[in-house]
Design an enzyme around this catalytic site. Structure first.
Site, PDB file in Angstrom:
ATOM      1  N   ASP A  97      10.311  33.791  11.969  1.00 24.16           N
ATOM      2  CA  ASP A  97      11.546  34.563  11.826  1.00 24.16           C
ATOM      3  C   ASP A  97      12.492  34.116  12.947  1.00 24.16           C
ATOM      4  O   ASP A  97      13.192  33.116  12.794  1.00 24.16           O
ATOM      5  CB  ASP A  97      11.192  36.051  11.892  1.00 24.16           C
ATOM      6  CG  ASP A  97      12.384  36.971  11.712  1.00 24.16           C
ATOM      7  OD1 ASP A  97      13.400  36.523  11.156  1.00 24.16           O
ATOM      8  OD2 ASP A  97      12.318  38.139  12.127  1.00 24.16           O
ATOM      9  N   LYS A 125      12.124  32.090   7.590  1.00 24.30           N
ATOM     10  CA  LYS A 125      13.329  32.824   7.222  1.00 24.30           C
ATOM     11  C   LYS A 125      14.550  32.059   7.705  1.00 24.30           C
ATOM     12  O   LYS A 125      14.649  31.713   8.883  1.00 24.30           O
ATOM     13  CB  LYS A 125      13.288  34.200   7.881  1.00 24.30           C
ATOM     14  CG  LYS A 125      13.750  35.313   6.979  1.00 24.30           C
ATOM     15  CD  LYS A 125      13.797  36.625   7.712  1.00 24.30           C
ATOM     16  CE  LYS A 125      12.555  37.451   7.490  1.00 24.30           C
ATOM     17  NZ  LYS A 125      12.713  38.821   8.053  1.00 24.30           N
ATOM     18  N   PHE A 146      13.875  41.391   4.628  1.00 24.41           N
ATOM     19  CA  PHE A 146      12.570  41.822   5.117  1.00 24.41           C
ATOM     20  C   PHE A 146      11.568  41.802   3.974  1.00 24.41           C
ATOM     21  O   PHE A 146      11.761  42.451   2.953  1.00 24.41           O
ATOM     22  CB  PHE A 146      12.642  43.215   5.750  1.00 24.41           C
ATOM     23  CG  PHE A 146      11.447  43.499   6.607  1.00 24.41           C
ATOM     24  CD1 PHE A 146      11.383  43.006   7.904  1.00 24.41           C
ATOM     25  CD2 PHE A 146      10.364  44.201   6.098  1.00 24.41           C
ATOM     26  CE1 PHE A 146      10.258  43.229   8.697  1.00 24.41           C
ATOM     27  CE2 PHE A 146       9.238  44.429   6.890  1.00 24.41           C
ATOM     28  CZ  PHE A 146       9.181  43.944   8.183  1.00 24.41           C
ATOM     29  N   VAL A 147      10.512  41.005   4.137  1.00 21.76           N
ATOM     30  CA  VAL A 147       9.552  40.812   3.046  1.00 21.76           C
ATOM     31  C   VAL A 147       8.176  41.367   3.417  1.00 21.76           C
ATOM     32  O   VAL A 147       7.806  41.433   4.587  1.00 21.76           O
ATOM     33  CB  VAL A 147       9.430  39.318   2.664  1.00 21.76           C
ATOM     34  CG1 VAL A 147      10.717  38.812   2.039  1.00 21.76           C
ATOM     35  CG2 VAL A 147       9.048  38.460   3.871  1.00 21.76           C
ATOM     36  N   ARG A 159       0.185  44.912   3.071  1.00 14.96           N
ATOM     37  CA  ARG A 159      -0.419  43.593   3.307  1.00 14.96           C
ATOM     38  C   ARG A 159      -1.237  43.118   2.114  1.00 14.96           C
ATOM     39  O   ARG A 159      -1.452  41.934   1.931  1.00 14.96           O
ATOM     40  CB  ARG A 159      -1.344  43.641   4.529  1.00 14.96           C
ATOM     41  CG  ARG A 159      -0.650  43.935   5.841  1.00 14.96           C
ATOM     42  CD  ARG A 159      -1.596  43.637   6.990  1.00 14.96           C
ATOM     43  NE  ARG A 159      -1.202  44.263   8.248  1.00 14.96           N
ATOM     44  CZ  ARG A 159      -0.321  43.744   9.097  1.00 14.96           C
ATOM     45  NH1 ARG A 159       0.264  42.606   8.832  1.00 14.96           N
ATOM     46  NH2 ARG A 159      -0.024  44.369  10.225  1.00 14.96           N
TER      47      ARG A 159
HETATM   48  P1  IMP Z   1       9.366  36.010  15.237  1.00 14.07           P
HETATM   49  O1  IMP Z   1       8.742  36.051  16.602  1.00 14.07           O
HETATM   50  O2  IMP Z   1      10.719  36.641  15.213  1.00 14.07           O
HETATM   51  O3  IMP Z   1       9.360  34.674  14.575  1.00 14.07           O
HETATM   52  O4  IMP Z   1       8.539  37.018  14.361  1.00 14.07           O
HETATM   53  C1  IMP Z   1       7.351  36.695  13.839  1.00 14.07           C
HETATM   54  C2  IMP Z   1       6.589  37.935  13.465  1.00 14.07           C
HETATM   55  O5  IMP Z   1       7.444  39.019  13.046  1.00 14.07           O
HETATM   56  C3  IMP Z   1       5.763  37.573  12.262  1.00 14.07           C
HETATM   57  O6  IMP Z   1       4.499  37.121  12.668  1.00 14.07           O
HETATM   58  C4  IMP Z   1       5.713  38.865  11.496  1.00 14.07           C
HETATM   59  O7  IMP Z   1       4.608  39.620  11.895  1.00 14.07           O
HETATM   60  C5  IMP Z   1       6.963  39.622  11.859  1.00 14.07           C
HETATM   61  N1  IMP Z   1       8.016  39.501  10.807  1.00 14.07           N
HETATM   62  C6  IMP Z   1       9.178  38.823  10.868  1.00 14.07           C
HETATM   63  N2  IMP Z   1       9.881  38.928   9.728  1.00 14.07           N
HETATM   64  C7  IMP Z   1       9.127  39.719   8.919  1.00 14.07           C
HETATM   65  C8  IMP Z   1       9.313  40.198   7.566  1.00 14.07           C
HETATM   66  O8  IMP Z   1      10.297  39.931   6.853  1.00 14.07           O
HETATM   67  N3  IMP Z   1       8.320  40.981   7.082  1.00 14.07           N
HETATM   68  C9  IMP Z   1       7.207  41.311   7.780  1.00 14.07           C
HETATM   69  N4  IMP Z   1       6.987  40.877   9.032  1.00 14.07           N
HETATM   70  C10 IMP Z   1       7.941  40.089   9.598  1.00 14.07           C
END
Ligand code: IMP
Ligand code: MG
Length: 178
Positions: A97, A125, A146-147, A159
């Site tokens: 993300d 994303k 948000f998925v 999940r």
């Molecule tokens: P990042 O550090 O922002 O890349 O976030 C990564 C973590 O955020 C992932 O391992 C997910 O657990 C959570 N995450 C980010 N976007 C989503 C989403 O759309 N749905 C569910 N979990 C998400």
């Protein structure tokens, strides 16, 4: 809930990912590190299609405090991590993300003296990235929504869905306590 990726599409995507990983590593022994809990389903499906000698470990990384969809400080629990020194390591996460989770993990693992560290994610994303690195293997690129499902949660639920769906924004509540 809007289905974004069906079970069939996910199956094909994971097969594609496994093909890339098999082609890259050949018969070199590999350590898969699944980032819990979101990568649980992906890791289970992916490892059964990998052909090299394989070890599997997990690490827990939480960036979401409680029920929020806004990332907070990252906490890493590495108790269940196998020995990484001298080994080829592939970190597997559910979604890239902002990228902060993966960037932080790769940096930590790098300090443990592995032969190499690379990464694979089911989803990436678009338009959210806040770090300089990108995952080496990506199953699907998705829009900024948000998925949930196939391991991904909202407030630890959903999940178990066999597909990936966009959660209705009206369902998302970033402020209220659970
Ligand atoms: P990042 O550090 O922002 O890349 O976030 C990564 C973590 O955020 C992932 O391992 C997910 O657990 C959570 N995450 C980010 N976007 C989503 C989403 O759309 N749905 C569910 N979990 C998400
Ligand atoms: Mg996660």
């Amino acid at each position: 809930m809007n289905v974004l990726l069906t079970a069939t599409q996910l199956h094909e995507g994971v097969r594609r990912l496994a093909g890339e990983i098999n082609a890259f590593y050949g018969q070199q022994p590999l350590v898969i590190v699944g980032v819990m809990t979101g990568s649980l389903v992906l890791v289970a499906d992916l490892i059964r299609q990998l052909e090299m000698p394989l070890r599997v470990g997990v690490v827990q990384a939480r960036s979401y405090r409680g029920n929020a969809t806004v990332p907070g400080e990252l906490t890493v629990h590495a108790e269940l991590l196998p020995e990484l020194a001298g080994r080829h390591v592939l970190v597997v996460d559910d979604i890239f993300d902002t990228g902060q989770t993966l960037a932080a993990l790769l940096e930590q693992f790098d300090r443990l003296g592995p032969a190499s560290v690379r990464s694979a994610v089911l989803l990436r994303k678009l338009g959210r990235q806040r770090v300089a690195i990108a995952p080496d293997h990506v199953g699907f690129e998705i829009p900024d929504a948000f998925v949930v499902g196939y391991g991904l949660d909202y407030r630890d639920e959903y999940r178990n869905l066999p597909f990936v769906a966009i959660l209705d924004p009206a369902t998302l509540d970033e402020e209220s306590p659970r």
